[in-house]
Write a protein that holds these residues in place. Sequence first.
Motif, short mmCIF file in Angstrom:
data_model
loop_
_atom_site.label_atom_id
_atom_site.label_comp_id
_atom_site.label_asym_id
_atom_site.label_seq_id
_atom_site.Cartn_x
_atom_site.Cartn_y
_atom_site.Cartn_z
N SER A 155 0.82 -1.21 0.00
CA SER A 155 0.00 0.00 0.00
C SER A 155 0.86 1.26 0.00
O SER A 155 1.88 1.34 0.70
CB SER A 155 -0.91 0.00 1.23
N LEU A 156 0.41 2.22 -0.82
CA LEU A 156 0.96 3.58 -0.76
C LEU A 156 -0.10 4.42 -0.03
O LEU A 156 -1.12 4.78 -0.62
CB LEU A 156 1.21 4.11 -2.16
N PRO A 157 0.10 4.72 1.25
CA PRO A 157 -0.93 5.42 2.02
C PRO A 157 -1.09 6.89 1.59
O PRO A 157 -0.13 7.54 1.20
CB PRO A 157 -0.42 5.33 3.46
N ILE A 158 -2.32 7.36 1.68
CA ILE A 158 -2.62 8.77 1.38
C ILE A 158 -2.58 9.54 2.70
O ILE A 158 -3.39 9.29 3.60
CB ILE A 158 -4.00 8.92 0.71
N THR A 159 -1.64 10.47 2.79
CA THR A 159 -1.46 11.22 4.04
C THR A 159 -1.75 12.71 3.88
O THR A 159 -1.72 13.45 4.87
CB THR A 159 -0.01 11.05 4.55
N ASN A 160 -2.02 13.16 2.67
CA ASN A 160 -2.30 14.58 2.45
C ASN A 160 -3.73 14.90 2.88
O ASN A 160 -4.70 14.39 2.30
CB ASN A 160 -2.11 14.91 0.97
N PRO A 161 -3.91 15.75 3.90
CA PRO A 161 -5.26 16.09 4.38
C PRO A 161 -6.14 16.71 3.29
O PRO A 161 -7.36 16.54 3.31
CB PRO A 161 -4.99 17.09 5.50
N GLU A 162 -5.51 17.40 2.35
CA GLU A 162 -6.29 18.02 1.28
C GLU A 162 -7.02 16.97 0.44
O GLU A 162 -8.20 17.14 0.08
CB GLU A 162 -5.36 18.85 0.39
N VAL A 193 -3.19 3.73 -2.40
CA VAL A 193 -3.00 3.24 -3.77
C VAL A 193 -2.38 1.85 -3.65
O VAL A 193 -1.32 1.69 -3.02
CB VAL A 193 -2.08 4.16 -4.59
N THR A 194 -3.03 0.86 -4.23
CA THR A 194 -2.51 -0.52 -4.18
C THR A 194 -1.44 -0.70 -5.25
O THR A 194 -1.69 -0.53 -6.44
CB THR A 194 -3.65 -1.53 -4.40
N MET A 195 -0.24 -1.07 -4.80
CA MET A 195 0.86 -1.31 -5.73
C MET A 195 0.72 -2.69 -6.38
O MET A 195 0.81 -2.83 -7.59
CB MET A 195 2.20 -1.20 -4.99
N PHE A 196 0.50 -3.71 -5.56
CA PHE A 196 0.19 -5.06 -6.05
C PHE A 196 -0.28 -5.91 -4.87
O PHE A 196 -0.07 -5.55 -3.71
CB PHE A 196 1.39 -5.72 -6.75
N VAL A 197 -0.93 -7.01 -5.18
CA VAL A 197 -1.49 -7.89 -4.16
C VAL A 197 -0.70 -9.19 -4.12
O VAL A 197 0.09 -9.50 -5.02
CB VAL A 197 -2.97 -8.19 -4.43
N MET A 198 -0.94 -9.98 -3.08
CA MET A 198 -0.24 -11.26 -2.93
C MET A 198 -1.03 -12.18 -2.00
O MET A 198 -1.99 -11.74 -1.35
CB MET A 198 1.17 -11.02 -2.36
N HIS A 199 -0.62 -13.44 -1.96
CA HIS A 199 -1.23 -14.40 -1.04
C HIS A 199 -0.15 -14.94 -0.11
O HIS A 199 0.86 -15.48 -0.56
CB HIS A 199 -1.88 -15.56 -1.79
N ILE A 260 8.47 1.17 -10.11
CA ILE A 260 8.70 0.73 -8.73
C ILE A 260 7.85 -0.50 -8.41
O ILE A 260 8.33 -1.48 -7.83
CB ILE A 260 8.38 1.86 -7.74
N ALA A 261 6.58 -0.46 -8.80
CA ALA A 261 5.67 -1.58 -8.55
C ALA A 261 6.16 -2.85 -9.24
O ALA A 261 6.15 -3.94 -8.66
CB ALA A 261 4.26 -1.22 -9.02
N PRO A 283 -2.48 2.42 -11.43
CA PRO A 283 -2.64 3.05 -10.11
C PRO A 283 -3.88 3.93 -10.05
O PRO A 283 -4.16 4.69 -10.98
CB PRO A 283 -1.35 3.88 -9.97
N HIS A 284 -4.62 3.82 -8.96
CA HIS A 284 -5.85 4.59 -8.78
C HIS A 284 -6.16 4.68 -7.29
O HIS A 284 -5.62 3.91 -6.48
CB HIS A 284 -7.02 3.92 -9.51
N LEU A 285 -7.04 5.59 -6.94
CA LEU A 285 -7.42 5.81 -5.55
C LEU A 285 -8.92 5.56 -5.40
O LEU A 285 -9.75 6.41 -5.74
CB LEU A 285 -7.06 7.25 -5.14
N THR A 286 -9.28 4.40 -4.91
CA THR A 286 -10.68 4.01 -4.78
C THR A 286 -11.34 4.75 -3.62
O THR A 286 -10.78 4.82 -2.52
CB THR A 286 -10.81 2.50 -4.55
N PHE A 287 -12.54 5.29 -3.86
CA PHE A 287 -13.27 5.96 -2.77
C PHE A 287 -14.65 5.32 -2.53
O PHE A 287 -15.28 5.59 -1.51
CB PHE A 287 -13.43 7.45 -3.05
#
Length: 413
Positions: A155-162, A193-199, A260-261, A283-287
């Motif tokens: 995960s790429l966390p979103i930390t910008n309050p804006e 933002v999800t970079m990639f998934v795994m099990h 990078i991903a 890459p996308h930001l799901t809401f």
Amino acid sequence: MQGLLRRLLPALYAAWPAAAARALLARRAVPALPRLMALRPAAGAGEGEGGGLLSGAGETPEHGGLENVQKKKIFEENKKETKQMEEPCPADSVDSLMAEMPFVDTDIEDKFITHTTSKINIKKKRKRTTGKEIEDDTERKKKKKKQYQPNYFISLPITNPEINRSIQAVQDAVIQKDQRFSKAMIHTGSLHVTMFVMHLSNEEEISIAVGALSDSKDFVEDLLKGKTVDLSFQGIHHFKNEVGFVKLAENDHTAILKEIAETMKKIFQEKGILAGEERDFKPHLTFMKLSKSTPLRKQVKKIDPSLYEDFKSHYFGNEILHRLDLCSMLKKKQPNGYYYCESSIVFGKSHEAGLVKEALRRETQALLSRLNQIKELLCSPEIRTKISKELFEDRHKSNSKWKSCIDSGSPNA
């Protein structure tokens, strides 16, 4: 058909016993009987006169000798034909044998092939449609899907309050138009933002994944070369009208993020981790997403784009890449709404200093907010009166105690 029988009959005929062969082909000798019967009238005439075929009174020696020669000739011919029948049937005699068979006009080869093929097809069809096999195959697919279903992600966390505030505004606008979608909204604390998934099946694999994430840091920093990845979020789009997300502007920074991903995914795969998907990284930001609520999914099949029409080109803000987390999809989330985090990597000392500065800023804001509340309380007339009263009472008590000490000559005075 004749071609097939021509190949089969000689071998079959050679294998039959001699008696069976003679019985099958006996009627080939029948054409000789008319020739024998042709002599019967002459013989019958002799019998009428002398009462015997060879000893009749009216029979001359020449006639008897001629008849004997003819009988002998017929006998020799029959004997010759019988001898030929006892010998193996040559290939050129197969046609005459087939002509005597009742199914001579039937295309047995075609019927046999069709029937056999039909049987094979039926067997194959039955094999494909066997209930047990279908059930076993279904269970196997379910087991495989369950076994390899992603349960962790980078995960790429979103930390910008804006960005958080802007997404909250979109969510509020959608809910105001249709209250049912409140169950589909992603908590702002979970935005990422999800970079990639795994099990990851067990603790050992989790430990390996933590090590792979740690190893990724050096490779990522080599890619960055001290540069900052500044991701710009603008506009809204959807996946099949089932997932709503904020888009990343396509630029050099987004290209670096994709690289990078891909690099990190290869590192995890080399460690034996089932990481990544076949589809390309977008890459996308799901809401919001319908799958977040099963009851909602039954009620609503699609998200109407008109619900977020006003924000389709809205600028949400920028996020600087400074941290990547290994997060669990299934473990309990943190109090702030973010996912359970197994491990993290932070890029560059400047970013670490920025994190410390941001933490101090947030603590200062909290203290200032508390101070403002205290100031408001002190400005209240009721509070001021109460404070004055308490101060006057304390002063009076202190003066009385001091006076009593002086009057008594107490050394404490």
